[in-house]
Write an enzyme that holds these catalytic residues in place. Structure first.
Site, PDB file in Angstrom:
ATOM      1  N   LEU A 124     101.356  93.160  20.147  1.00 24.21           N
ATOM      2  CA  LEU A 124     102.567  93.610  20.087  1.00 24.21           C
ATOM      3  C   LEU A 124     103.585  92.502  19.750  1.00 24.21           C
ATOM      4  O   LEU A 124     104.613  92.614  18.786  1.00 24.21           O
ATOM      5  CB  LEU A 124     103.360  94.294  21.212  1.00 24.21           C
ATOM      6  CG  LEU A 124     102.922  95.925  21.348  1.00 24.21           C
ATOM      7  CD1 LEU A 124     103.116  96.330  22.751  1.00 24.21           C
ATOM      8  CD2 LEU A 124     103.363  96.843  20.374  1.00 24.21           C
ATOM      9  N   ALA A 125     103.619  91.508  20.438  1.00 23.05           N
ATOM     10  CA  ALA A 125     104.407  90.313  20.419  1.00 23.05           C
ATOM     11  C   ALA A 125     104.406  89.581  18.589  1.00 23.05           C
ATOM     12  O   ALA A 125     105.202  89.738  18.087  1.00 23.05           O
ATOM     13  CB  ALA A 125     104.270  89.362  21.266  1.00 23.05           C
ATOM     14  N   SER A 142      93.926  94.793  19.886  1.00 22.57           N
ATOM     15  CA  SER A 142      94.561  93.919  20.976  1.00 22.57           C
ATOM     16  C   SER A 142      94.645  94.167  22.336  1.00 22.57           C
ATOM     17  O   SER A 142      94.801  95.782  22.567  1.00 22.57           O
ATOM     18  CB  SER A 142      95.643  92.988  20.235  1.00 22.57           C
ATOM     19  OG  SER A 142      95.520  92.656  19.161  1.00 22.57           O
ATOM     20  N   HIS A 143      95.033  93.385  23.253  1.00 17.64           N
ATOM     21  CA  HIS A 143      95.283  94.137  24.713  1.00 17.64           C
ATOM     22  C   HIS A 143      96.459  94.614  25.047  1.00 17.64           C
ATOM     23  O   HIS A 143      96.533  95.485  25.941  1.00 17.64           O
ATOM     24  CB  HIS A 143      95.108  92.911  25.750  1.00 17.64           C
ATOM     25  CG  HIS A 143      94.705  93.415  27.037  1.00 17.64           C
ATOM     26  ND1 HIS A 143      93.462  94.339  27.151  1.00 17.64           N
ATOM     27  CD2 HIS A 143      94.910  93.262  28.257  1.00 17.64           C
ATOM     28  CE1 HIS A 143      93.421  94.646  28.639  1.00 17.64           C
ATOM     29  NE2 HIS A 143      94.376  93.967  28.882  1.00 17.64           N
ATOM     30  N   SER A 144      97.443  94.531  23.981  1.00 16.19           N
ATOM     31  CA  SER A 144      98.444  95.533  24.130  1.00 16.19           C
ATOM     32  C   SER A 144      98.153  96.946  24.303  1.00 16.19           C
ATOM     33  O   SER A 144      98.780  97.715  24.981  1.00 16.19           O
ATOM     34  CB  SER A 144      99.539  95.264  23.190  1.00 16.19           C
ATOM     35  OG  SER A 144     100.152  93.882  23.073  1.00 16.19           O
ATOM     36  N   GLY A 158     101.402 102.125  31.804  1.00 14.36           N
ATOM     37  CA  GLY A 158     102.677 102.563  32.667  1.00 14.36           C
ATOM     38  C   GLY A 158     103.783 102.675  31.861  1.00 14.36           C
ATOM     39  O   GLY A 158     104.336 103.736  31.977  1.00 14.36           O
ATOM     40  N   GLY A 159     104.161 101.782  31.075  1.00 17.20           N
ATOM     41  CA  GLY A 159     105.515 101.858  30.288  1.00 17.20           C
ATOM     42  C   GLY A 159     106.230 100.699  30.019  1.00 17.20           C
ATOM     43  O   GLY A 159     105.817  99.595  30.334  1.00 17.20           O
ATOM     44  N   HIS A 204      97.783  92.282  40.169  1.00 15.56           N
ATOM     45  CA  HIS A 204      97.939  93.685  40.065  1.00 15.56           C
ATOM     46  C   HIS A 204      97.465  94.425  41.411  1.00 15.56           C
ATOM     47  O   HIS A 204      96.410  94.257  41.506  1.00 15.56           O
ATOM     48  CB  HIS A 204      97.856  94.345  38.777  1.00 15.56           C
ATOM     49  CG  HIS A 204      98.443  95.553  38.571  1.00 15.56           C
ATOM     50  ND1 HIS A 204      98.030  96.889  39.437  1.00 15.56           N
ATOM     51  CD2 HIS A 204      99.283  95.841  37.740  1.00 15.56           C
ATOM     52  CE1 HIS A 204      98.849  97.726  39.159  1.00 15.56           C
ATOM     53  NE2 HIS A 204      99.583  97.313  38.038  1.00 15.56           N
ATOM     54  N   ARG A 226     101.732 104.640  41.364  1.00 15.84           N
ATOM     55  CA  ARG A 226     102.666 104.606  42.522  1.00 15.84           C
ATOM     56  C   ARG A 226     103.800 105.139  42.256  1.00 15.84           C
ATOM     57  O   ARG A 226     104.652 105.806  43.040  1.00 15.84           O
ATOM     58  CB  ARG A 226     102.541 103.103  43.311  1.00 15.84           C
ATOM     59  CG  ARG A 226     101.512 102.711  44.115  1.00 15.84           C
ATOM     60  CD  ARG A 226     101.298 101.371  44.329  1.00 15.84           C
ATOM     61  NE  ARG A 226     101.065 100.594  43.142  1.00 15.84           N
ATOM     62  CZ  ARG A 226     101.706  99.346  42.706  1.00 15.84           C
ATOM     63  NH1 ARG A 226     102.296  99.016  43.699  1.00 15.84           N
ATOM     64  NH2 ARG A 226     101.302  98.902  41.743  1.00 15.84           N
ATOM     65  N   GLU A 285     103.095  87.429  25.912  1.00 12.72           N
ATOM     66  CA  GLU A 285     102.741  86.816  27.148  1.00 12.72           C
ATOM     67  C   GLU A 285     102.185  85.270  26.794  1.00 12.72           C
ATOM     68  O   GLU A 285     102.063  84.747  27.998  1.00 12.72           O
ATOM     69  CB  GLU A 285     101.434  87.681  27.452  1.00 12.72           C
ATOM     70  CG  GLU A 285     100.734  87.408  28.892  1.00 12.72           C
ATOM     71  CD  GLU A 285     100.014  88.316  29.567  1.00 12.72           C
ATOM     72  OE1 GLU A 285      99.737  89.413  28.942  1.00 12.72           O
ATOM     73  OE2 GLU A 285      99.084  88.048  30.619  1.00 12.72           O
TER      74      GLU A 285
END
Ligand SMILES: Cc1cc2nc3c(=O)[nH]c(=O)nc-3n(C[C@H](O)[C@H](O)[C@H](O)COP(=O)(O)OP(=O)(O)OC[C@H]3O[C@@H](n4cnc5c(N)ncnc54)[C@H](O)[C@@H]3O)c2cc1C
Ligand code: SF4
Ligand code: SF4
Ligand code: FES
Lengths: 659, 251
Positions: free
Chosen positions: A15-16, A42-44, A49-50, A257, A273, A394
């Protein structure tokens, strides 16, 4: 030697990288993106979650704005964040969500009327106003005072990456896949591109560019148990470190995490959660309220992960043949909610555990998840040490997250930083300093050095092999540089990593397969990863305090007086076995929010001498400017708008704004 | 009582698994496709991701395959498992026999062993089908976003879930005969953008893209695709619907 010229070289197609590439492309520059894998893999894509942005559309987000998001982010960071960057970020995040909405991301929307939800273990009904119907909704995430995390079921990163990836196709941006940047072309002051290895056949290319941007993601794979993709090995950060002049910052700030499935380490989202799931121990007891009566399961990640580990150490873990774990209970959310909003979680549970999370509890234990540290940049993404080198996402330490990142702030960072850094890259290319002045001799030298490195490895006759060394490094990191740290263990980690670094210089390969050779690739990467691991371990050893995700049993208090500073690790001598570590102080007198209690976790920080005076000054400014309006106050406390590209400076509209 | 893991087929001694892998290295002129057997001891909860990495770490460091997320999310690891397209990372060995075969996905360019070049094909497909929202002008980033019915957003996501793994194309008879066929993946993408009100393209525009034998009319509706899609996309209904719409336009 084959040379490829471009204006902008973006290393990384997540994404970046893609968003930065788009910004530079839209300003008319030619851009090439490199990626180890097809960009959309890619890991994105794995972000479930959001994305946080203070739209404030939903009832539980009402009253949210940039100020609340800012304070949550700084508190979450345990005051490690750069507050100017945090201000820029919270201001642009709503714009980023809205841009993605216009480009096609199918964000979940507010449904007016009563909506069922689970809060604190109880069924409640939330009444959404008719005025908000159809606007982008949000869910609850840890460490936030409002429901602020915009989402697409639990496939948020996937939906975002596909939209941004296809946008790059629409703009005709070339993505060179299965290409690995293996070193930067530089003269000690200016970066001119990268030497790149084609993974399908091992050939080297020189990519020469006016501006180079590293957006290669995190380095979770230096740990044994990580939620990260297997390609997250941190090579982008490592080649910056290899220059000797570019520092990596806060490498010891590693996030774990709370809910990775046990033992595989695959993530189930914090949305579990946020949406009402509970943590339970071997006795089925919901233990988080005992430790964190206020935020319970939704304290920030560092706090929850630590409490979980402590609870296991206190003998409350459930046992299995792989060791101890705790339970995540989302059965109370009901089958429909899980099938709709937590669908990836359901699939992961089915396929990897053989359970149905609507009926059975999920075995979880904290695992390495996110790298707050990375290539140190300024607020515009310009790397320290080399002109023409940028970093975002990241891989960078832009320093939005300090010592703990809030869930949902990372995918938000990727696109927001992409928007800002991409403009800075375009500005640089348009400026005089952005002219290409590289000599072919320099390119040739960089190429030959990389070629010699690979040839040397391939011909190596040493007795060591890469796979066991890698496994050893990963164990050391998880066992001694993990969630709970101690000086003795850290010292032994640093010592043993030094030994591993020396041994990794005596590798011998078993195969000499022509074309792509996975063994050669792995051996080469091992040496880079060991350096990163050593930066993490050495930084953690020297930081004799606890802050955010960095927790020292032997120094349990946050020490603002001694440690309100950012670690900078450089590796000037190639044959060294340890980085040179320096520090950069954070200036309390420029903070909008001086250090204090986070609202969760321990409350025993050692105060910085500037905190009280700065607090008094802020109160004085607030009183003086009481009638002057929000912008005037902001400019007095912490001006940031002037640092943004002009088109990103406007105020963000919200429902219920005065007309 | 909570039952954690599916029961192992036979408790007691772990099974010895034989993975028969179709190997070939196109970069090596001396290489010809051949089957090679690897024996691994099964472990509890073992996936093909774990098994293949163990083989590479301990038996043959040159074995090529692709994994990225190892969680069934990124679509990198599709291969033929006992002849059927599937995601290797989320295939548990306990669901396979003691002997099984692994082969690269057909249809795509072979990189080596189990690794194929899906990326190149997908970029071509994205360019050809123009798989992005076509809208005029740049959005106003300061204003409230356009509203969308919650149900519609969910329906779009349902089709947006494709991970471009290529299983559907590998399982498709038409694709084996027509190298330019866009496959269920392409048809699903068109259905996704057709459903999206933000995309201003009309059915006539979409007809231009898929109204021929390399598009929706090449599909024989045998639905090999539907059965193998790891994300269980509603390919069957989407393809049938598109056919009807496009046929109505064409005649
Ligand atoms: C399981 C999981 C779930 C997550 N969920 C959330 C969430 O819900 N919300 C949130 O905010 N954050 C989440 N995160 C974090 C967030 O997803 C990542 O931080 C973010 O997506 C990183 O994006 P990126 O563009 O920086 O890097 P990546 O998406 O990792 O992309 C890195 C790119 O660099 C390329 N690359 C790497 N090295 C090289 C090299 N040497 N040469 C060439 N190319 C290279 C890769 O091929 C890839 O294209 C999650 C993370 C994980 C692991
Ligand atoms: S229905 Fe049959 S022909 Fe059509 S796309 Fe699916 S597998 Fe291919
Ligand atoms: S439609 Fe299904 S099988 Fe085809 S590429 Fe997408 S996810 Fe894979
Ligand atoms: S490795 Fe990502 S789907 Fe299998």
């Amino acid at each position: 030697m084959e040379i490829i010229h471009t204006d902008v070289l973006v290393i990384g197609g997540g994404l970046a990288g893609l968003r930065a590439a788009l910004a530079a492309r839209q300003r008319g520059h030619e851009v090439v993106v490199l990626s180890l894998v097809p960009a959309k893999r890619s890991h994105s894509a794995a972000a479930q979650g959001g994305m946080q942005a203070s739209l404030g559309n939903s009832a539980k987000g009402a009253g949210d704005d940039e100020d609340v998001h800012f304070a949550d982010t700084v508190r979450g960071s345990d005051w490690g964040a750069d507050q100017e960057v945090a201000r820029m970020f919270v201001h642009v995040a709503p714009k980023a969500v809205r841009e993605l909405a216009a480009w096609g991301v199918p964000w979940n929307r507010v449904r007016s009327g009563p909506n069922d939800a689970i809060i604190d273990g109880r069924k409640v009904s939330i009444d959404e106003p008719a005025a908000a119907h159809g606007l982008i909704t949000a869910r609850d995430f840890g460490g936030t005072r409002k429901w602020r995390t915009c989402y697409v079921s639990d496939g948020t990163g996937h939906a975002m990456l596909y939209v941004v990836g296809d946008r790059a196709v629409a703009e005709g941006i070339a993505v060179h896949e299965r290409m690995e940047a293996v070193s930067l072309i530089h003269d000690g002051a200016r970066c001119h591109g990268a030497i790149v290895r084609r993974l399908t056949d091992g050939r080297l290319f020189a990519y020469v560019a006016r501006a180079t941007c590293i957006a290669t993601g995190g380095f979770g794979r230096i740990y044994k148990v990580s939620t990260n993709a297997v390609i997250n090995e941190g090579i982008g950060a490592a080649i910056a470190l290899d220059t000797g002049v570019v520092p990596l910052a806060n490498m010891e700030a590693v996030q774990f995490h709370p809910t990775a499935i046990f033992p595989a380490g695959i993530l189930v989202t914090e949305g579990c959660r946020g949406d009402g799931g509970l943590l339970r121990d071997a006795a089925a007891h919901r233990f988080m309220p005992d430790y964190e009566p206020e935020k319970k399961e939704l304290a920030s990640r560092d706090v929850v992960a630590r409490r979980m580990e402590a609870h296991i150490r206190a003998g409350h873990g459930a046992t299995s043949r792989w060791g101890e774990h705790l339970w995540l209970d989302i059965t109370l959310l009901g089958e429909r909610h899980i099938a709709g909003r937590l669908r990836e979680v359901k699939e992961i549970c089915q396929h990897f555990l053989g359970i149905d999370p609507a009926r059975q509890w999920i075995p979880v234990r904290p695992a390495q998840h996110y790298s707050m540290g990375g290539i140190r940049t300024d607020a515009l993404g310009r790397a320290y040490g080399l002109d023409g080198l940028f970093a975002c996402g990241e891989a960078a330490c832009w320093d939005l997250h300090g010592f703990n990142r809030l869930g949902g702030n990372s995918v938000a960072e990727t696109v927001v930083a992409g928007m800002i850094v991409g403009e800075a890259i375009a500005d640089f290319c348009a400026s005089e300093r952005g002219e290409l002045t590289v000599s072919t001799a320099l390119i040739r030298a960089a190429h030959d050095r990389a070629a010699a490195e690979f040839a040397g490895l391939a011909a190596g006759l040493g007795a060591e092999s890469a796979a066991p060394l890698l496994a050893r490094m990963q164990s050391i990191m998880t066992e001694r540089v993990g969630i709970v740290r101690h000086g003795d263990a850290l010292q032994s980690a640093v010592d043993e990593l030094q030994q591993l670094i020396l041994r990794s210089r005596r590798l011998g390969l078993r195969s000499s397969r022509p074309g792509a050779n996975p063994e050669l690739t792995a051996a080469w990467r091992l040496q880079k990863m060991l350096k990163l691991a050593q930066c993490v371990a050495a930084g953690a050893l020297q930081r004799t305090e606890s802050r955010g995700a960095h927790y020292r049993e032997d120094y349990p208090r946050r020490d603002d007086a001694g440690w309100l500073k950012r670690t900078l690790a450089r590796w000037p001598a190639a044959d060294a076995t340890q980085p040179e570590i320096g520090y950069e102080a954070l200036d309390v007198r420029r903070m909008e929010l001086p250090p204090g209690w986070r609202g969760y976790g321990a409350r025993d920080a050692i105060e910085h001498p500037d905190t009280a005076p700065r607090q008094a000054e802020i109160e004085r400014l607030r009183a003086e400017l009481a009638g002057a309006g929000r912008d005037a106050l902001q400019d007095a406390l912490l001006p940031f708008r002037h640092r943004l590209p002009p088109q990103l400076r406007g105020a963000n509209a919200r429902l219920g704004d005065p007309a | 009582m909570i039952r954690l893991f599916r029961k192992a087929p036979d408790s007691g001694r772990p099974r010895r698994l034989t993975a028969s892998v179709l190997r070939h290295n196109p970069a090596d002129p001396a290489s010809a496709p051949h089957w090679q057997d690897f024996v691994v001891e099964e472990a509890e909860g073992m996936t093909l991701f774990i098994a293949l990495n163990e083989i590479r770490a301990t038996q043959d460091p040159s074995l090529q395959f692709d994994f990225v997320c190892r969680a069934g999310i990124c679509g990198s690891c599709a291969m033929l498992i006992d002849g059927r397209p599937g995601l290797a990372c989320r295939t548990l060995t306990r669901d396979l026999g003691e002997r099984f075969t692994l082969a690269p996905l057909p249809f795509f360019e072979l990189i080596g062993d189990l690794s194929v070049n899906t990326g190149k094909w997908l970029r071509g497909t994205a360019e050809r089908l123009r798989t992005w929202v076509h809208a005029a002008g740049r959005p106003d980033l300061d204003a409230l976003e356009e509203r969308m019915a919650p149900e519609l957003a969910e329906a779009i996501y349902e089709l947006d879930r494709c991970i471009e793994c290529g299983c559907c194309v590998a399982g498709c008879g038409t694709a084996q005969m027509r190298p330019d066929f866009i496959g269920a993946i392409g048809l699903n993408k068109i259905a996704r953008f057709r459903l999206d009100p933000r995309d201003t393209r009309s059915d006539e525009d979409f007809y231009e893209l898929i109204g021929d034998d390399d598009g929706v009319f090449g599909c024989m509706s045998l639905l090999g695709c539907h059965d193998v899609c790891p994300k269980q996309l509603p390919l069957q209904t989407q393809i049938a619907f598109l056919r009807r719409r496009m046929a109505a336009l064409g005649f």
